[in-house]
Design an enzyme around this catalytic site. Structure first.
Site, PDB file in Angstrom:
ATOM      1  N   PHE A 295      -9.053  -1.756  -0.800  1.00 33.72           N
ATOM      2  CA  PHE A 295      -8.053  -1.387   0.203  1.00 33.72           C
ATOM      3  C   PHE A 295      -7.376  -0.092  -0.227  1.00 33.72           C
ATOM      4  CE2 PHE A 295      -3.902  -1.308   2.231  1.00 33.72           C
ATOM      5  CZ  PHE A 295      -4.262  -1.535   3.553  1.00 33.72           C
TER       6      PHE A 295
ATOM      7  N   LYS B  26       3.639   2.136  -3.768  1.00 33.62           N
ATOM      8  CA  LYS B  26       4.461   0.932  -3.605  1.00 33.62           C
ATOM      9  C   LYS B  26       5.723   0.874  -4.480  1.00 33.62           C
ATOM     10  CE  LYS B  26       1.349  -2.142  -1.261  1.00 33.62           C
ATOM     11  NZ  LYS B  26      -0.016  -1.637  -1.091  1.00 33.62           N
TER      12      LYS B  26
ATOM     13  N   ASP C 283      -6.948   4.378  -7.458  1.00 36.03           N
ATOM     14  CA  ASP C 283      -5.884   4.039  -6.519  1.00 36.03           C
ATOM     15  C   ASP C 283      -4.982   3.017  -7.212  1.00 36.03           C
ATOM     16  OD1 ASP C 283      -4.252   2.942  -4.613  1.00 36.03           O
ATOM     17  OD2 ASP C 283      -5.822   2.700  -3.090  1.00 36.03           O
TER      18      ASP C 283
HETATM   19  C1  LIG Z   1      -0.736  -0.902  -0.107  1.00 37.36           C
HETATM   20  C2  LIG Z   1      -1.896  -0.130  -0.602  1.00 37.36           C
HETATM   21  C3  LIG Z   1      -2.269   1.093  -0.021  1.00 37.36           C
HETATM   22  C4  LIG Z   1      -1.615   1.635   1.235  1.00 37.36           C
HETATM   23  O1  LIG Z   1      -0.280   1.978   1.034  1.00 37.36           O
HETATM   24  P1  LIG Z   1       0.643   2.261   2.338  1.00 37.36           P
HETATM   25  O2  LIG Z   1       1.945   2.662   1.733  1.00 37.36           O
HETATM   26  O3  LIG Z   1       0.691   1.007   3.119  1.00 37.36           O
HETATM   27  O4  LIG Z   1      -0.001   3.361   3.085  1.00 37.36           O
HETATM   28  C5  LIG Z   1      -3.300   1.808  -0.594  1.00 37.36           C
HETATM   29  N1  LIG Z   1      -3.931   1.354  -1.678  1.00 37.36           N
HETATM   30  C6  LIG Z   1      -3.612   0.186  -2.271  1.00 37.36           C
HETATM   31  C7  LIG Z   1      -4.343  -0.254  -3.496  1.00 37.36           C
HETATM   32  C8  LIG Z   1      -2.589  -0.594  -1.749  1.00 37.36           C
HETATM   33  O5  LIG Z   1      -2.276  -1.775  -2.307  1.00 37.36           O
END
Ligand SMILES: *Cc1c(COP(=O)(O)O)cnc(C)c1O
Length: 404
Positions: A139, A253, A224
């Site tokens: 994700f 986050k 990420d």
């Molecule tokens: C939550 C998340 C995102 C997206 O972040 P947003 O602030 O919702 O755009 C991207 N990568 C990972 C691993 C995430 O947990």
């Protein structure tokens, strides 16, 4: 109840129907406790979604916001600002990075990372070096490039033609990466611990192997760490735990502890392909966001807070094991630090949401990761007695679901 129904009716009438919010409305939070409109209290094992790493309304973050709020809110990137410069220097001092780009969300940081990886390969190597290798269940956000790199078709299908040259393989499967890796690959993109996809940590040999493959093929390794970063797994960033250093890292986050901000970190060499105008954002590097994130980083990146994550991890693991002894509910508990996933045993498959609702009824906020995994991402400084109280509420919730 009547009030809740009214709020829900308003939501259903005015909001784009993409969320199914709980039927209570939180109005106040302090540390790891939240209160709803009726004054009922909840223990917070969710932290938003791994966002409020220092709990709700941490005094140092409130003070930073207040102080900056009376000085300067916004300048645009035609000017720079003091909090952004301070935060960038602190992130560089704390990591492998030499350059920082600020944005407002995880998806935006990833969008920048993917564009940078492509641009670097195209300008430094060849116009055909555009392949991105990514992973099933990954994700990376909800913009079109990031859902396309993400490995969950339910998020990327139904919007027309996707950005091309993105390949997905199973996570933690080095042979599968090797099979699709070639000199046209510009980047391998992964979460060191897959969050939304099921709380799956990478194995060390997998990360080391991917690093070697990237080096062999002049591809960039992009981590990420939007969810796994900022202390979540017990080190400031998860790459530090593995000792495998990426070329580009994104974080969001927990970076602002609840104030929207994200960052993409990279090296001088990679950043050197970018010029004035190659990429940009109106709000990224906003002084309010950077001031709050600086305060959050100052607190999280200390030995006390980082060491405390391990102690809390132990209490969470022990408490989940105790619940499992009693109810035989989980096949596996996995994760690192304070990002934990408990996989439900087959007879409870599909019940994660039911358990979440029952938890809310019993005064506990928590998360799932898909239909079969309970996810925990509490504040990194949650009090030990709050953890105990949270688990006693969780047990009541499970009791009610098991009886059904
Ligand atoms: C939550 C998340 C995102 C997206 O972040 P947003 O602030 O919702 O755009 C991207 N990568 C990972 C691993 C995430 O947990």
């Amino acid at each position: 109840m009547a009030e809740r129904q009214v709020e829900r009716n308003v939501f259903d009438k005015v909001m784009l129907p993409i969320y199914a919010p709980a039927d209570f409305v939180p109005v106040r939070g302090k540390g790891s406790r939240v209160w709803d409109q009726q004054g009922k209290d909840y223990i917070d094992f969710a932290g938003g979604i791994a966002v409020t790493a220092l709990g709700h309304c941490h005094p140092a973050l409130v003070a930073a916001l207040h102080e900056q709020g009376e000085k300067l809110w916004h300048t645009s990137n035609i000017f720079t600002n003091e909090p952004a410069l301070r935060l960038a220097q602190k992130l560089i001092a704390a990591t492998f990075a030499e350059r920082v780009f600020f944005a407002n969300s995880g998806a935006e940081a990833n969008e920048a990372a993917f564009k940078l990886a492509r641009h670097y390969a195209v300008t430094r190597h060849s116009p055909y070096k555009t392949k991105i290798i990514a992973f099933n269940q990954a994700f990376h956000g909800r913009t079109f490039f990031t859902v396309s790199v993400g490995g969950q078709p339910k998020y990327s299908d139904g919007f027309g033609p996707k950005p091309a040259d993105i390949v997905h393989v199973p996570f933690n499967d080095l042979a599968a990466v090797e099979a699709v890796m070639d000199d046209h690959t510009c980047a391998v993109v992964l979460e060191p611990v897959q969050g939304e996809g099921g709380v799956t940590p990478a194995t060390e040999s997998f990360l080391r192997g991917v690093r070697e493959l990237c080096d062999r093929h002049n591809a960039l390794l992009v981590f990420d760490e939007v969810q796994s970063g900022m202390g979540r797994t017990g080190t400031l960033f998860t790459y530090m735990h593995y000792g495998v250093v990426p070329d580009i890292l994104t974080t969001a986050k927990a970076l602002g502890g609840g104030f929207p901000i994200s960052a993409m970190l990279t090296t001088d060499e990679i950043a050197s392909v970018m010029h004035v105008g190659t990429h940009g954002t109106t709000y990224g590097g906003n002084p309010l966001a950077c001031a709050v994130a600086e305060a959050a980083l100052d607190i999280i990146n200390t030995p006390q807070v980082l060491a405390g994550i391990g102690e809390r991890h132990t209490l969470f693991s022990e408490s989940l094991a105790k619940i499992n002894q009693k109810y035989n509910l989980f096949t596996q508990v996995r994760g690192m630090g304070l990002l934990l996933g408990a996989e439900l045993s087959p007879e409870y498959h599909g019940k994660a949401r039911d358990i979440l609702y029952a938890a809310a009824t019993n005064g506990l906020m928590m998360l799932n990761a898909g239909p079969n995994i309970l996810r925990f991402a509490p504040s990194l400084v949650i009090e030990f007695d709050e953890i105990k109280e949270g688990f006693s509420r969780l047990e009541n919730a499970i009791e009610s679901v098991v009886k059904q």
